[in-house]
Scaffold this motif. Sequence first.
Motif, short mmCIF file in Angstrom:
data_model
loop_
_atom_site.label_atom_id
_atom_site.label_comp_id
_atom_site.label_asym_id
_atom_site.label_seq_id
_atom_site.Cartn_x
_atom_site.Cartn_y
_atom_site.Cartn_z
N ALA A 163 9.45 -37.69 -46.03
CA ALA A 163 9.07 -38.95 -45.37
C ALA A 163 9.06 -40.04 -46.44
N GLN A 166 5.78 -45.20 -47.35
CA GLN A 166 4.95 -45.92 -46.40
C GLN A 166 4.38 -44.97 -45.35
N GLU A 167 5.20 -44.03 -44.89
CA GLU A 167 4.73 -43.06 -43.91
C GLU A 167 3.66 -42.14 -44.52
N GLU A 170 -0.12 -43.79 -45.09
CA GLU A 170 -1.09 -43.85 -44.00
C GLU A 170 -1.97 -42.60 -43.93
N THR A 315 2.19 -35.71 -41.99
CA THR A 315 3.20 -36.77 -42.13
C THR A 315 4.55 -36.33 -41.58
N GLN A 318 4.56 -36.29 -37.81
CA GLN A 318 4.63 -37.65 -37.26
C GLN A 318 6.02 -38.24 -37.37
N ALA A 319 6.77 -37.81 -38.40
CA ALA A 319 8.11 -38.36 -38.63
C ALA A 319 9.16 -37.77 -37.70
#
Length: 320
Positions: A163, A166-167, A170, A315, A318-319
């Motif tokens: 990822a 920036q990803e 968070e 992460t 979520q990606a």
Amino acid sequence: MPATNTNITITPRAVYASSITLIACWTLAYLAIEVFRDYAFGLFVWLPFMLGGCATMIYSYKRPAPRKAARNISYWTMLLFCLGLLVFAWEGIICLIMAAPIGLLFTYIGHRMGYAFVRDAINGTPAAIILLFLSAPAFMAFEHTLKDNEELRAVVTAIEISASPQEVWENVIAFPQLSEPTEFIFKTGIAYPVNATIAGSGVGAIRHCNFSTGSFIEPITVWNEPILLRFSVTSQPEPMRELSMYDIHPNHLHGYWASKKGQFKLIPLANGRTRLEGTTWYVNKIKPGIYWTLWSDHIVHSIHNRVLAHIKKVTEAQAL
């Protein structure tokens, strides 16, 4: 009857050797732990050395015993000493297991010294036993007067995540609840992270990294989104829950291992992935440091790995 083989025969001589040594060693352990509050060379090196030497010399004095039988007396005395620490609620099982390698090593060295002395200088044995008993409190008192220089250690652990920075960012500043640990080290009572929350953003925001024993309070000192998050540590919980028949909180759980600051560094890679590095700076006041930092570094790496693997999992999910 005197020992005739390498096994321990429970005789008045064996009971006497262990009993005298145990009374002295428990007294000295109380002095180190509760009076001086020093977890250092006097407790972890000199006390086992004295125990091995005195138990051997008392057992072997004037009635030579096989060296292995004298060695076994030393080891059994050390075992009873550790059981006493549990019964007196001075220590827990896990910390005794951690201390066992260094304790057994110096018990053996003390035994070898004691046996050699009895063999070569029988007439001077009583004086040697007395001097060895007296050397431990003298060493502990001297060590207590020394100024303790805190050495800040850094432990760095890294992982690659599929990822962008920036990803990943968070889930660095705060991350959701982790599942129950499967790692053996965290099933022994060692504190482990469960989630992290943050109040605010930027420098001055307050991050809470919540562990099984309480929360680390971490004011943010560097907020360079999405590259670097650095924080200090102003409050922290006990580093473990002792396994014991009692609810105990030994002195070494309060300030002898202290996290001072930490950071997450996110490094973009050419393949679109991110290298996430977690760093903890901490102080270990338990001596000898060359031994105890092997344990503390391993524990910190285990904590890092648990957090970094969780951030990676969340992460990348979520990606998708």
